[in-house]
Design a protein around this motif. Sequence first.
Motif, PDB file in Angstrom:
ATOM      1  N   MET A  84       0.853  -1.200   0.000  1.00 16.47           N
ATOM      2  CA  MET A  84       0.000   0.000   0.000  1.00 16.47           C
ATOM      3  C   MET A  84       0.886   1.246   0.000  1.00 16.47           C
ATOM      4  O   MET A  84       1.812   1.379   0.790  1.00 16.47           O
ATOM      5  N   THR A  85       0.600   2.178  -0.910  1.00 14.16           N
ATOM      6  CA  THR A  85       1.396   3.398  -1.032  1.00 14.16           C
ATOM      7  C   THR A  85       0.955   4.423   0.003  1.00 14.16           C
ATOM      8  O   THR A  85      -0.243   4.694   0.150  1.00 14.16           O
ATOM      9  N   THR A  86       1.938   4.970   0.725  1.00 14.65           N
ATOM     10  CA  THR A  86       1.628   5.998   1.721  1.00 14.65           C
ATOM     11  C   THR A  86       1.384   7.321   1.013  1.00 14.65           C
ATOM     12  O   THR A  86       2.222   7.754   0.196  1.00 14.65           O
ATOM     13  N   PRO A  87       0.257   7.976   1.265  1.00 13.72           N
ATOM     14  CA  PRO A  87      -0.019   9.254   0.606  1.00 13.72           C
ATOM     15  C   PRO A  87       1.068  10.281   0.927  1.00 13.72           C
ATOM     16  O   PRO A  87       1.566  10.341   2.052  1.00 13.72           O
ATOM     17  N   LYS A  88       1.420  11.074  -0.067  1.00 10.78           N
ATOM     18  CA  LYS A  88       2.421  12.115   0.139  1.00 10.78           C
ATOM     19  C   LYS A  88       1.835  13.250   0.981  1.00 10.78           C
ATOM     20  O   LYS A  88       0.699  13.662   0.794  1.00 10.78           O
ATOM     21  N   THR A  89       2.638  13.733   1.912  1.00 10.16           N
ATOM     22  CA  THR A  89       2.245  14.906   2.688  1.00 10.16           C
ATOM     23  C   THR A  89       2.220  16.121   1.770  1.00 10.16           C
ATOM     24  O   THR A  89       3.168  16.328   0.990  1.00 10.16           O
ATOM     25  N   PRO A  90       1.169  16.938   1.807  1.00 11.43           N
ATOM     26  CA  PRO A  90       1.114  18.108   0.926  1.00 11.43           C
ATOM     27  C   PRO A  90       2.329  19.015   1.118  1.00 11.43           C
ATOM     28  O   PRO A  90       2.848  19.150   2.233  1.00 11.43           O
ATOM     29  N   ALA A  91       2.766  19.612   0.034  1.00 11.52           N
ATOM     30  CA  ALA A  91       3.901  20.524   0.101  1.00 11.52           C
ATOM     31  C   ALA A  91       3.582  21.711   1.005  1.00 11.52           C
ATOM     32  O   ALA A  91       2.462  22.232   1.001  1.00 11.52           O
ATOM     33  N   THR A  92       4.566  22.126   1.781  1.00 10.30           N
ATOM     34  CA  THR A  92       4.419  23.323   2.617  1.00 10.30           C
ATOM     35  C   THR A  92       4.474  24.557   1.739  1.00 10.30           C
ATOM     36  O   THR A  92       5.378  24.696   0.899  1.00 10.30           O
ATOM     37  N   VAL A  93       3.512  25.435   1.893  1.00  5.26           N
ATOM     38  CA  VAL A  93       3.476  26.660   1.091  1.00  5.26           C
ATOM     39  C   VAL A  93       4.485  27.662   1.644  1.00  5.26           C
ATOM     40  O   VAL A  93       4.481  27.975   2.839  1.00  5.26           O
ATOM     41  N   LEU A  94       5.362  28.139   0.781  1.00 10.09           N
ATOM     42  CA  LEU A  94       6.301  29.193   1.147  1.00 10.09           C
ATOM     43  C   LEU A  94       5.566  30.522   0.999  1.00 10.09           C
ATOM     44  O   LEU A  94       5.530  31.128  -0.074  1.00 10.09           O
ATOM     45  N   ASP A  95       4.956  30.964   2.085  1.00 13.15           N
ATOM     46  CA  ASP A  95       4.008  32.072   2.061  1.00 13.15           C
ATOM     47  C   ASP A  95       4.714  33.403   2.286  1.00 13.15           C
ATOM     48  O   ASP A  95       4.837  33.892   3.415  1.00 13.15           O
ATOM     49  N   GLY A  96       5.177  33.990   1.199  1.00 14.19           N
ATOM     50  CA  GLY A  96       5.845  35.282   1.300  1.00 14.19           C
ATOM     51  C   GLY A  96       4.920  36.410   1.673  1.00 14.19           C
ATOM     52  O   GLY A  96       5.343  37.403   2.286  1.00 14.19           O
ATOM     53  N   GLU A  97       3.645  36.292   1.331  1.00 16.82           N
ATOM     54  CA  GLU A  97       2.682  37.342   1.687  1.00 16.82           C
ATOM     55  C   GLU A  97       2.573  37.467   3.204  1.00 16.82           C
ATOM     56  O   GLU A  97       2.586  38.572   3.749  1.00 16.82           O
TER      57      GLU A  97
END
Length: 286
Positions: free
Chosen positions: A1-14
Amino acid sequence: MTTPKTPATVLDGEALAARLRREMAAQVAGLRACGIAPKMVTVLVGDDPASATYIGRKHADCVEVGIEAIDLRLPSDTTTEALLERIAAVNADPAIHGLMVQLPLPDQIDEIRVMTAVSPAKDIDGLHPQNLGLLMAGKPGLLPCTPAAILALLQDNAFPLAGRRVAIIGRGQLVGRPLAMLLSAKGIDATVTLLHSGSRDIAEDVRRADIVIAALGQPSFVTADMVKPGAAVVGVGISYGTDGSMVSDVAADVTDVAGWVTPPQGSVGALTRAMLLRNLLQIAAA
């Protein structure tokens, strides 16, 4: 079973830029209490809509922070000599701490003469040859704003830089070249590869990188298959679609692979403006 990828962290410059503006507002209040009123001038030649929008955002930031800013607009047929006269007057005014000339300039204006005419001591863009030379020499003073913004974004997200491989796509004088100098400087110590139109295999070099910075202005140039899993990907360049919408250098599917990624719009631009104000306050406080 494939482990779901953790969503990418947003580099929030705003969000980071908003926090920096709050901090700078307090700094401005402190300077004013000491009798120092930070003041800057922006110069826009012509009526390029994108440039006018960006200038407007800079002035809105100044209002928020409490900085006095003069919005100097000149017609599109302004000559080099006429613009140089305006710059000389600002350079000579001790009440003005900073000056920036919005790029690009109309074709008839000698951009190099204009940029070197700005006093290095008032160069809030950090692009005067003297300030870039100090960066090259390892003694940075006023940093170029977009490279400083990218560094601040990575550091605020605690992304390790020392010894990490960085691929910068684009060798322009505003971002690529000064950013390569900044990230490879002693104390930051990244291992930088500067990629450009003459590079043999950009995709291969990008796949090896822990950090990818796209600053070339080609829509969706960096795709998921070019990115090392878990890498940080920063989109700097933008272009415009047929409907007038802004398109990032970084394709949407990169979020499926990257560990950190900037949003399609706004992140680096907001921080670039914050770095401009930070340079101004550095001058005013000196």
